[in-house]
Enzyme design. Structure first.
Site, PDB file in Angstrom:
ATOM      1  N   CYS A 433      10.837 -38.221  29.340  1.00 37.37           N
ATOM      2  CA  CYS A 433      12.268 -38.358  29.057  1.00 37.37           C
ATOM      3  C   CYS A 433      12.600 -37.657  27.746  1.00 37.37           C
ATOM      4  O   CYS A 433      12.378 -38.204  26.658  1.00 37.37           O
ATOM      5  CB  CYS A 433      12.671 -39.835  28.990  1.00 37.37           C
ATOM      6  N   CYS A 436      15.292 -39.441  25.749  1.00 39.08           N
ATOM      7  CA  CYS A 436      14.822 -40.631  25.035  1.00 39.08           C
ATOM      8  C   CYS A 436      14.086 -40.260  23.750  1.00 39.08           C
ATOM      9  O   CYS A 436      14.368 -40.792  22.676  1.00 39.08           O
ATOM     10  CB  CYS A 436      13.889 -41.453  25.929  1.00 39.08           C
ATOM     11  N   ASP A 437      13.111 -39.354  23.874  1.00 45.28           N
ATOM     12  CA  ASP A 437      12.163 -39.131  22.791  1.00 45.28           C
ATOM     13  C   ASP A 437      12.335 -37.800  22.077  1.00 45.28           C
ATOM     14  O   ASP A 437      11.652 -37.535  21.091  1.00 45.28           O
ATOM     15  CB  ASP A 437      10.727 -39.211  23.334  1.00 45.28           C
TER      16      ASP A 437
END
Length: 697
Positions: A433, A436-437
């Site tokens: 992701c 996300c990261d």
């Protein structure tokens, strides 16, 4: 007649009294259940406060709004905070996109990451959506805080030695006590407290059969947010009152700012800003309302239950809700693949300048507007052995949902490479992701693996913040859409490795700045005999350092240095819980087989929508369309089976029975011609309302 007049002085006293009342009410407010950190200074001040004033552990959730697992863990984190209690631990959240400095300082490399602090230092940390691990480590740090809430005073130690060993000189006693002070992990304290005090007590008990007396280092009033707030206010009020009583006869004081130094002015300004932040924190509301469980078990089965919270599931919920079916949407608040889409959604008609999380949020709000309810849990299995069907979740309060029909819209989950180092380094730089990261690797070199739309989108998202992006694809052309592929090839920060695969992901020990992380190597024991103790060894965490690339044509291998690897090689339908229940597509393993052009499955009353049955298109808009079709199919099926609103039908039948069985109050038989006039009971002098009014007038 008495009249009340309000003079200006009376009004002034009223305003002042009201203001003071609100002031007193505000001072007794407790801190929020989960505190949101707004600055690095605020976070450090929070750690210092609870290390020196309360002794409570601080549990931190490093998250991002675009992270699906973060959204799934958010209600769990808040629920755990409520279960543990504010007098046992402090729960805070840090948005990594807004607080990059903190994320870098504490080595946050995957989201969500939960970090545990005690005494102002980090004692544990893990990454991922693991509820059991979060509960286990939270209970562990709470027990540790309670265990270390002890103190041994020099006076008590002296009295103890006078009883147990009278030969011990005051100098020797003070030396033992100073050893305990030196071994104390909490650097803010110059006393024998915490683990060092416990160790000293155990050593003395082992030597003399009885340990020295201990006292709590922090009182329960200090750990209770309401008590500490009000007591601090009372103390301040007392001080202010005493000052005012002394200066009643003096002239009003004027601030001599010209006499203060620059450092004193800055310190005073910082203190006032901190006070304003604390006041704002006490007044802030919890913003996790969207994660609340809106569904409650009723007396009758649900008519439609939707499993999944992506475009397919939410579209089905909107259509079913508009049909008056009051659907229950069972899904963690992750939003499916669209939730992790960090770039703008450009291929959904009517939408522009909005990201995937924004689309999911609007869909959810629309479904709620029309009457859909949500159960933010994961589905473990469904039971179709009898009707109504049962949807089994991992909820402890309501693990089973009875329903007449089910719409399966669970989407798909990411595929992995299955190469050495991939599993071991998840949370240490390996991710699926980018939304996300990705922000955690700003200014660093990252690698993206894949050739479809997801890989293109991830590369474009990472190129915004990363120093460079290397896109590794096993073929010589992309499978992605021409628009996305051309953007990637034209981007100056994205470098493409054609006809190449990743064969291994290598890691290296993480470099931890002990000054920043707060980790110390002071875990030794209090030595009463001047014998040095060995320091315990701990496993050093690993992070991504490089990848091994192999050209599929020449078989040549090279090593590429990088800090993170994002895998985007496709998805597999999340349908394992349906195995042995519905038929699957033989040509596309894992995909549910539907009848013709409908969304009906092999089991009556179960419908499939989105990526669980679409092996060809797999787009957000096609998923939304199939979700609407599934709701229409479910509505028709319920009508064909004669399954309506059982609760409303039961109420209507009950009301009809009550009306039928009611005996007339006049004494006649039910259904007779004798009637009853309530006005006849009013003394026999009135026959109706008009006569009554005439008599009274």
């Amino acid at each position: 007649m008495n009249t009340c007049t309000t003079t200006p002085s009376t009004m002034k006293r009223l305003v002042v009294s009201t203001f003071m009342l609100f002031l007193l009410m505000g001072t007794t407010m407790a801190r929020p259940l989960v505190r949101h950190i707004r600055s690095t200074h605020e976070f450090e001040r929070l750690l210092h406060k609870h290390a020196t004033e309360t002794g409570l552990p601080v549990i931190v959730d490093f998250y991002s709004d675009g992270c699906g697992p973060c959204r799934m863990m958010a209600p769990i984190f808040k629920k755990l905070a409520k279960e543990i209690g504010q007098d046992k631990a402090v729960f805070v959240k840090v948005d990594t996109n807004a607080m990059y400095e903190l994320s870098s300082k504490y080595q946050i490399r995957s989201l969500p990451t939960f970090t545990f602090f005690l005494g102002g230092k980090k004692v544990d940390q893990f990454s991922g959506a693991g509820e059991q691990q979060l509960r286990q480590l939270t209970s562990q740090v709470v027990r540790q805080a309670e265990f270390e809430n002890v103190k041994i005073t020099l006076e008590d130690l002296t009295t103890y030695y006078q009883t147990m060993d009278a030969t011990k000189t005051p100098e020797a006693i003070e030396t033992v006590y100073q050893k305990c002070v030196d071994m104390t992990k909490t650097k803010h304290s110059k006393e024998c407290v915490g683990a060092a005090a416990n160790q000293l007590g155990r050593r003395l008990k082992k030597k003399y059969q009885t340990g020295p007396p201990t006292v709590p280092r922090f009182s329960s009033d200090a750990q209770n947010p309401s008590s500490s707030s009000s007591s601090g206010t009372d103390k301040k009020s007392t001080t202010d009152n005493s000052k005012s009583s002394k200066t009643t006869t003096q002239q009003p004081q004027v601030a001599n700012l010209h006499l203060a130094t620059k450092e004193e002015l800055l310190a005073e300004l910082e203190q006032r800003q901190d006070a304003e932040v604390d006041a704002a924190v006490e007044d802030e509301d919890d913003d996790d309302a969207e994660f609340q469980h809106g569904w409650e078990a009723g007396d009758f089965p649900e008519r439609v239950t939707v499993i999944g919270g992506g475009p397919a599931g939410l579209s089905a919920a909107i259509y079913a809700a508009r049909a008056g079916l009051t659907p229950v949407v069972v899904a963690p608040p992750m939003g499916g693949q669209l939730q992790g889409k960090g770039v703008d959604v450009e291929n959904y008609p009517g939408l522009e300048d909005i990201t995937g999380p924004g689309v999911v949020s609007k869909m959810r709000d629309q479904a709620i507007q029309f009457g859909a309810v949500f159960e933010s849990e994961s589905v473990l299995e469904i039971d179709v052995s009898s009707t109504p069907y049962k949807v089994i979740t991992n909820s402890s309060s309501s693990p089973s949902i009875e329903t007449h029909s089910i719409i399966v819209a669970t989407g798909a989950e990411s595929n992995w490479l299955g190469i050495p180092g991939e599993y071991e380094l998840r949370g240490g730089g390996v991710s699926s992701c980018a939304t996300c990261d990705g922000a955690l690797y700003a200014g660093q070199h990252v690698v993206v693996v894949g050739g479809g739309d997801t890989a293109m989108e991830d590369a474009l998202v990472l190129a915004r913040t990363s120093k460079s992006v290397t896109l590794v694809h096993r073929r010589d052309t992309f499978r992605a859409s021409n628009v996305l592929a051309q953007r990637v090839m034209d981007h100056p920060s994205i470098h493409i490795q054609w006809n190449t695969v990743v064969t291994e992901i290598k890691g290296a020990p993480v470099k931890v700045d002990k000054k920043d992380s707060g980790d110390d190597d002071d875990d030794g024991d209090v030595d009463l005999d001047n014998v040095p103790s060995s320091s315990p060894t701990t496993d050093t965490p690993q992070v991504v350092s490089s990848v091994v690339l192999k050209n599929v044509d020449t078989q040549e291998e090279t090593t590429l240095s990088c800090h993170a690897v994002f895998v985007a090689i496709g998805h597999t339908p999340t349908t394992s819980f349906l195995e042995g229940i519905v038929e699957f597509d033989e040509d596309h393993p894992g995909y549910v087989k539907t009848e013709g052009k409908s969304t009906r499955t092999s089991v009556p009353g179960i419908f499939a929508a989105g990526d669980v049955s679409d092996a060809v298109y797999r787009q957000a808009i096609t998923s939304a369309g199939s979700g609407a079709a599934a709701a229409l199919d479910a509505e028709r099926w319920l009508s064909e089976e004669g399954l309506g609103n059982e609760a409303a039908e039961f109420e209507a039948e009950l009301l009809a029975e009550l009306l039928q069985d009611t005996t007339p109050l006049g004494g006649g038989a039910a259904g007779g011609d004798e009637t009853y006039n309530v006005y006849d009971s009013a003394g026999g002098r009135m026959e109706g309302m008009k006569e009554s009014l005439g008599a009274e007038l």
